[in-house]
Scaffold this motif. Sequence first.
Motif, mmCIF file in Angstrom:
data_model
loop_
_atom_site.group_PDB
_atom_site.id
_atom_site.type_symbol
_atom_site.label_atom_id
_atom_site.label_comp_id
_atom_site.label_asym_id
_atom_site.label_seq_id
_atom_site.Cartn_x
_atom_site.Cartn_y
_atom_site.Cartn_z
ATOM 1 N N ILE A 90 0.836 -1.205 0.000
ATOM 2 C CA ILE A 90 0.000 0.000 0.000
ATOM 3 C C ILE A 90 0.868 1.251 0.000
ATOM 4 C CG2 ILE A 90 -1.601 1.359 1.422
ATOM 5 C CD1 ILE A 90 -2.854 -1.359 2.261
ATOM 6 N N ALA A 91 1.961 1.243 0.759
ATOM 7 C CA ALA A 91 2.847 2.397 0.803
ATOM 8 C C ALA A 91 3.406 2.715 -0.584
ATOM 9 C CB ALA A 91 3.979 2.149 1.788
ATOM 10 N N ARG A 92 3.626 1.686 -1.381
ATOM 11 C CA ARG A 92 4.185 1.894 -2.710
ATOM 12 C C ARG A 92 3.114 2.231 -3.746
ATOM 13 N NH1 ARG A 92 7.173 -0.241 0.551
ATOM 14 N NH2 ARG A 92 9.441 -0.535 0.387
ATOM 15 N N ARG A 93 1.932 1.647 -3.619
ATOM 16 C CA ARG A 93 0.850 1.934 -4.555
ATOM 17 C C ARG A 93 -0.465 2.064 -3.778
ATOM 18 N NH1 ARG A 93 1.282 1.134 -10.066
ATOM 19 N NH2 ARG A 93 -0.714 2.223 -10.018
ATOM 20 N N PRO A 94 -0.725 3.214 -3.180
ATOM 21 C CA PRO A 94 -1.956 3.397 -2.408
ATOM 22 C C PRO A 94 -3.214 3.393 -3.263
ATOM 23 C CG PRO A 94 -0.740 5.464 -2.576
ATOM 24 C CD PRO A 94 0.157 4.404 -3.117
#
Length: 244
Positions: A36-40
């Motif tokens: 999620i941090a990389r692709r929210p």
Amino acid sequence: IAEVSPGDSGLLNRAGFLALKAKQATLAETLFRHAIARRPDHHNNYRGLALALWLEGKHEEAAKALADALAQPSHGRYGDLQRILREEMANVLRAWTDADANAAERARELAKQHNVDLSRTDALRITLHWETDANDVDLHVVDPAGEECYYSHRNTRSGLALYEDLTRGLGPEVAVVPPGQLTKGRYEVGVTYFSAGPMGVSRGVVLIQRPGTTGAPALRIETFCLLPDAGHGKDLRHVATVKE
């Protein structure tokens, strides 16, 4: 996977589901949070996180993960994603009240806040998602009578129904059997690689879910990898058999 591709959200998602399959929910939670941090903007990362938290007994956090997914912009290529997220939140909130009677008021509050219908249920729920936008992967389910539910025939006489045929997104494609309509016999679950994009290989996950009775999901996870030369929507990759 996480060590080799720590910056690849799609591969971290796959690693998270493999961790869930290995019954390592805490590890899966960490992987999904990194994804999620990389692709929210990738809703399947939130769906995986919600499952991990649910399996850890963190029902309210699981509902929040799905609420976070609902708050993300939803492109038309993902179809009626909001419906699917709300149905998955309903499953979490119902399980929460099953596990803790004191949680009922808070669960109803969250359901009202996010327009979630707590009364709807499934006897069987099968979801498919895959890794890259440019690929078109299709879910197929054959009911015990031998009738196939897929993009060209979305409803069978037994009640099995496919929500939508998603051709441009990451899924999920969803097939459900309503309460009271499960048929004795075998449900065969498969996937086809209808159209390959520039990524070539398509990796994905199939989730098979039954109603739980103890607050935890009755969940089966199957992963797959499809090659682009497998045929244009012709070759069905068998993924799982569900026996009733």
